[in-house]
Write a protein that holds these residues in place. Sequence first.
Motif, PDB file in Angstrom:
ATOM      1  N   ARG A 128       0.834  -1.211   0.000  1.00  0.00           N
ATOM      2  CA  ARG A 128       0.000   0.000   0.000  1.00  0.00           C
ATOM      3  C   ARG A 128       0.863   1.254   0.000  1.00  0.00           C
ATOM      4  O   ARG A 128       0.583   2.202  -0.737  1.00  0.00           O
ATOM      5  CB  ARG A 128      -0.934  -0.018   1.209  1.00  0.00           C
ATOM      6  CG  ARG A 128      -2.038  -1.043   1.111  1.00  0.00           C
ATOM      7  CD  ARG A 128      -2.864  -1.066   2.388  1.00  0.00           C
ATOM      8  NE  ARG A 128      -3.982  -1.959   2.295  1.00  0.00           N
ATOM      9  CZ  ARG A 128      -4.274  -2.887   3.205  1.00  0.00           C
ATOM     10  NH1 ARG A 128      -3.547  -3.033   4.295  1.00  0.00           N
ATOM     11  NH2 ARG A 128      -5.323  -3.667   3.042  1.00  0.00           N
ATOM     12  N   ALA A 129       1.908   1.271   0.828  1.00  0.00           N
ATOM     13  CA  ALA A 129       2.798   2.426   0.907  1.00  0.00           C
ATOM     14  C   ALA A 129       3.514   2.672  -0.420  1.00  0.00           C
ATOM     15  O   ALA A 129       3.828   3.819  -0.753  1.00  0.00           O
ATOM     16  CB  ALA A 129       3.821   2.232   2.027  1.00  0.00           C
ATOM     17  N   ALA A 130       3.745   1.619  -1.174  1.00  0.00           N
ATOM     18  CA  ALA A 130       4.402   1.735  -2.478  1.00  0.00           C
ATOM     19  C   ALA A 130       3.419   2.106  -3.585  1.00  0.00           C
ATOM     20  O   ALA A 130       3.819   2.241  -4.746  1.00  0.00           O
ATOM     21  CB  ALA A 130       5.107   0.426  -2.816  1.00  0.00           C
ATOM     22  N   GLY A 131       2.133   2.237  -3.251  1.00  0.00           N
ATOM     23  CA  GLY A 131       1.135   2.615  -4.248  1.00  0.00           C
ATOM     24  C   GLY A 131       0.604   1.468  -5.070  1.00  0.00           C
ATOM     25  O   GLY A 131      -0.021   1.677  -6.111  1.00  0.00           O
ATOM     26  N   ILE A 132       0.814   0.249  -4.618  1.00  0.00           N
ATOM     27  CA  ILE A 132       0.286  -0.927  -5.320  1.00  0.00           C
ATOM     28  C   ILE A 132      -1.158  -1.130  -4.890  1.00  0.00           C
ATOM     29  O   ILE A 132      -1.464  -1.185  -3.700  1.00  0.00           O
ATOM     30  CB  ILE A 132       1.108  -2.195  -4.991  1.00  0.00           C
ATOM     31  CG1 ILE A 132       2.595  -1.996  -5.301  1.00  0.00           C
ATOM     32  CG2 ILE A 132       0.539  -3.414  -5.707  1.00  0.00           C
ATOM     33  CD1 ILE A 132       2.912  -1.714  -6.746  1.00  0.00           C
ATOM     34  N   THR A 133      -2.049  -1.217  -5.851  1.00  0.00           N
ATOM     35  CA  THR A 133      -3.462  -1.452  -5.578  1.00  0.00           C
ATOM     36  C   THR A 133      -3.685  -2.950  -5.420  1.00  0.00           C
ATOM     37  O   THR A 133      -3.168  -3.743  -6.199  1.00  0.00           O
ATOM     38  CB  THR A 133      -4.325  -0.911  -6.737  1.00  0.00           C
ATOM     39  OG1 THR A 133      -3.943   0.433  -7.013  1.00  0.00           O
ATOM     40  CG2 THR A 133      -5.790  -0.938  -6.386  1.00  0.00           C
ATOM     41  N   LEU A 134      -4.475  -3.318  -4.407  1.00  0.00           N
ATOM     42  CA  LEU A 134      -4.679  -4.724  -4.071  1.00  0.00           C
ATOM     43  C   LEU A 134      -6.161  -5.055  -4.004  1.00  0.00           C
ATOM     44  O   LEU A 134      -6.962  -4.252  -3.531  1.00  0.00           O
ATOM     45  CB  LEU A 134      -4.060  -5.028  -2.699  1.00  0.00           C
ATOM     46  CG  LEU A 134      -2.604  -4.634  -2.492  1.00  0.00           C
ATOM     47  CD1 LEU A 134      -2.246  -4.683  -1.016  1.00  0.00           C
ATOM     48  CD2 LEU A 134      -1.692  -5.539  -3.294  1.00  0.00           C
ATOM     49  N   THR A 135      -6.509  -6.238  -4.439  1.00  0.00           N
ATOM     50  CA  THR A 135      -7.862  -6.751  -4.275  1.00  0.00           C
ATOM     51  C   THR A 135      -7.799  -8.274  -4.183  1.00  0.00           C
ATOM     52  O   THR A 135      -6.834  -8.882  -4.636  1.00  0.00           O
ATOM     53  CB  THR A 135      -8.795  -6.306  -5.416  1.00  0.00           C
ATOM     54  OG1 THR A 135     -10.149  -6.561  -5.051  1.00  0.00           O
ATOM     55  CG2 THR A 135      -8.483  -7.012  -6.722  1.00  0.00           C
ATOM     56  N   ILE A 136      -8.812  -8.855  -3.602  1.00  0.00           N
ATOM     57  CA  ILE A 136      -8.897 -10.313  -3.458  1.00  0.00           C
ATOM     58  C   ILE A 136      -9.842 -10.866  -4.519  1.00  0.00           C
ATOM     59  O   ILE A 136     -10.918 -10.311  -4.751  1.00  0.00           O
ATOM     60  CB  ILE A 136      -9.410 -10.692  -2.048  1.00  0.00           C
ATOM     61  CG1 ILE A 136      -8.332 -10.378  -1.009  1.00  0.00           C
ATOM     62  CG2 ILE A 136      -9.838 -12.148  -1.984  1.00  0.00           C
ATOM     63  CD1 ILE A 136      -8.786 -10.566   0.424  1.00  0.00           C
ATOM     64  N   ARG A 165     -10.285  -6.228 -12.494  1.00  0.00           N
ATOM     65  CA  ARG A 165      -9.619  -5.210 -13.312  1.00  0.00           C
ATOM     66  C   ARG A 165     -10.480  -3.975 -13.490  1.00  0.00           C
ATOM     67  O   ARG A 165     -10.016  -2.846 -13.366  1.00  0.00           O
ATOM     68  CB  ARG A 165      -9.222  -5.763 -14.679  1.00  0.00           C
ATOM     69  CG  ARG A 165      -8.328  -4.772 -15.452  1.00  0.00           C
ATOM     70  CD  ARG A 165      -8.107  -5.180 -16.886  1.00  0.00           C
ATOM     71  NE  ARG A 165      -9.317  -5.135 -17.677  1.00  0.00           N
ATOM     72  CZ  ARG A 165      -9.883  -4.009 -18.126  1.00  0.00           C
ATOM     73  NH1 ARG A 165      -9.362  -2.846 -17.845  1.00  0.00           N
ATOM     74  NH2 ARG A 165     -10.978  -4.065 -18.842  1.00  0.00           N
ATOM     75  N   ARG A 166     -11.766  -4.185 -13.750  1.00  0.00           N
ATOM     76  CA  ARG A 166     -12.679  -3.031 -13.888  1.00  0.00           C
ATOM     77  C   ARG A 166     -12.738  -2.241 -12.589  1.00  0.00           C
ATOM     78  O   ARG A 166     -12.717  -1.019 -12.599  1.00  0.00           O
ATOM     79  CB  ARG A 166     -14.062  -3.500 -14.314  1.00  0.00           C
ATOM     80  CG  ARG A 166     -14.149  -3.817 -15.792  1.00  0.00           C
ATOM     81  CD  ARG A 166     -15.571  -3.989 -16.281  1.00  0.00           C
ATOM     82  NE  ARG A 166     -16.300  -5.066 -15.630  1.00  0.00           N
ATOM     83  CZ  ARG A 166     -16.216  -6.350 -15.959  1.00  0.00           C
ATOM     84  NH1 ARG A 166     -15.427  -6.726 -16.933  1.00  0.00           N
ATOM     85  NH2 ARG A 166     -16.932  -7.244 -15.328  1.00  0.00           N
ATOM     86  N   ARG A 167     -12.804  -2.938 -11.475  1.00  0.00           N
ATOM     87  CA  ARG A 167     -12.850  -2.255 -10.177  1.00  0.00           C
ATOM     88  C   ARG A 167     -11.546  -1.519  -9.877  1.00  0.00           C
ATOM     89  O   ARG A 167     -11.559  -0.445  -9.292  1.00  0.00           O
ATOM     90  CB  ARG A 167     -13.148  -3.245  -9.056  1.00  0.00           C
ATOM     91  CG  ARG A 167     -14.558  -3.763  -9.082  1.00  0.00           C
ATOM     92  CD  ARG A 167     -14.783  -4.708  -7.934  1.00  0.00           C
ATOM     93  NE  ARG A 167     -16.109  -5.289  -7.965  1.00  0.00           N
ATOM     94  CZ  ARG A 167     -16.517  -6.231  -7.149  1.00  0.00           C
ATOM     95  NH1 ARG A 167     -15.697  -6.710  -6.228  1.00  0.00           N
ATOM     96  NH2 ARG A 167     -17.733  -6.710  -7.235  1.00  0.00           N
ATOM     97  N   LEU A 168     -10.432  -2.137 -10.245  1.00  0.00           N
ATOM     98  CA  LEU A 168      -9.128  -1.523  -9.997  1.00  0.00           C
ATOM     99  C   LEU A 168      -8.865  -0.348 -10.934  1.00  0.00           C
ATOM    100  O   LEU A 168      -8.084   0.541 -10.613  1.00  0.00           O
ATOM    101  CB  LEU A 168      -8.011  -2.567 -10.152  1.00  0.00           C
ATOM    102  CG  LEU A 168      -7.963  -3.673  -9.113  1.00  0.00           C
ATOM    103  CD1 LEU A 168      -7.028  -4.795  -9.559  1.00  0.00           C
ATOM    104  CD2 LEU A 168      -7.540  -3.124  -7.762  1.00  0.00           C
ATOM    105  N   GLY A 169      -9.484  -0.385 -12.106  1.00  0.00           N
ATOM    106  CA  GLY A 169      -9.307   0.696 -13.067  1.00  0.00           C
ATOM    107  C   GLY A 169      -7.919   0.741 -13.685  1.00  0.00           C
ATOM    108  O   GLY A 169      -7.400   1.829 -13.957  1.00  0.00           O
TER     109      GLY A 169
END
Length: 168
Positions: free
Chosen positions: A56-64, A100-104
């Motif tokens: 998160r601190a590195a700006g990586i977007t995460l989802t399960i 992918r759609r949610r992450l944009g």
Amino acid sequence: MLLTPDYIFRSIEHITPEFLRAHGITALVLDVDNTLTGDGSQELDPSVRDWLDTMRAAGITLTIVSNNTAKRVRPFAERIGLAWVPLAAKPLPVGLAVARRRLGVPRRQMAMVGDQIFTDRLAAGLYRIPCLYTMPRGADHQRGVQFKRRFEPRWIERYYKKGGTLYE
């Protein structure tokens, strides 16, 4: 090959922001059982919690994205503050498309992280994104998964034969 891993990591904690940046990855789709936590567990190891914070601190977007039901995934995902897609139908790439759609993000910037060749790796291959394969965190309790595990060494061996390395 659809089943040969792109990269193999000892565990999820060995995936680094530097590795992701070097490969143009800004978003990760995460499996739950035996990737983030043990099979069926609602507990998160402190090392995995630290890894999530680092990402998160590195700006990586995460989802399960999980094949499990909302009853299994929701409490775990909410406890660690991640969006989630249940009943993902992996190896079909449907859950990855939803994520992918949610992450944009474009596909070229996302990767799947998981511990199973015949679900996570195959879904990533069919969706044409890299899979960051992790060694399982523990024992599998489902017989179907136990059965499939017997066939995974062939594909892991192919990874090493083509010059792959274990990231640890």
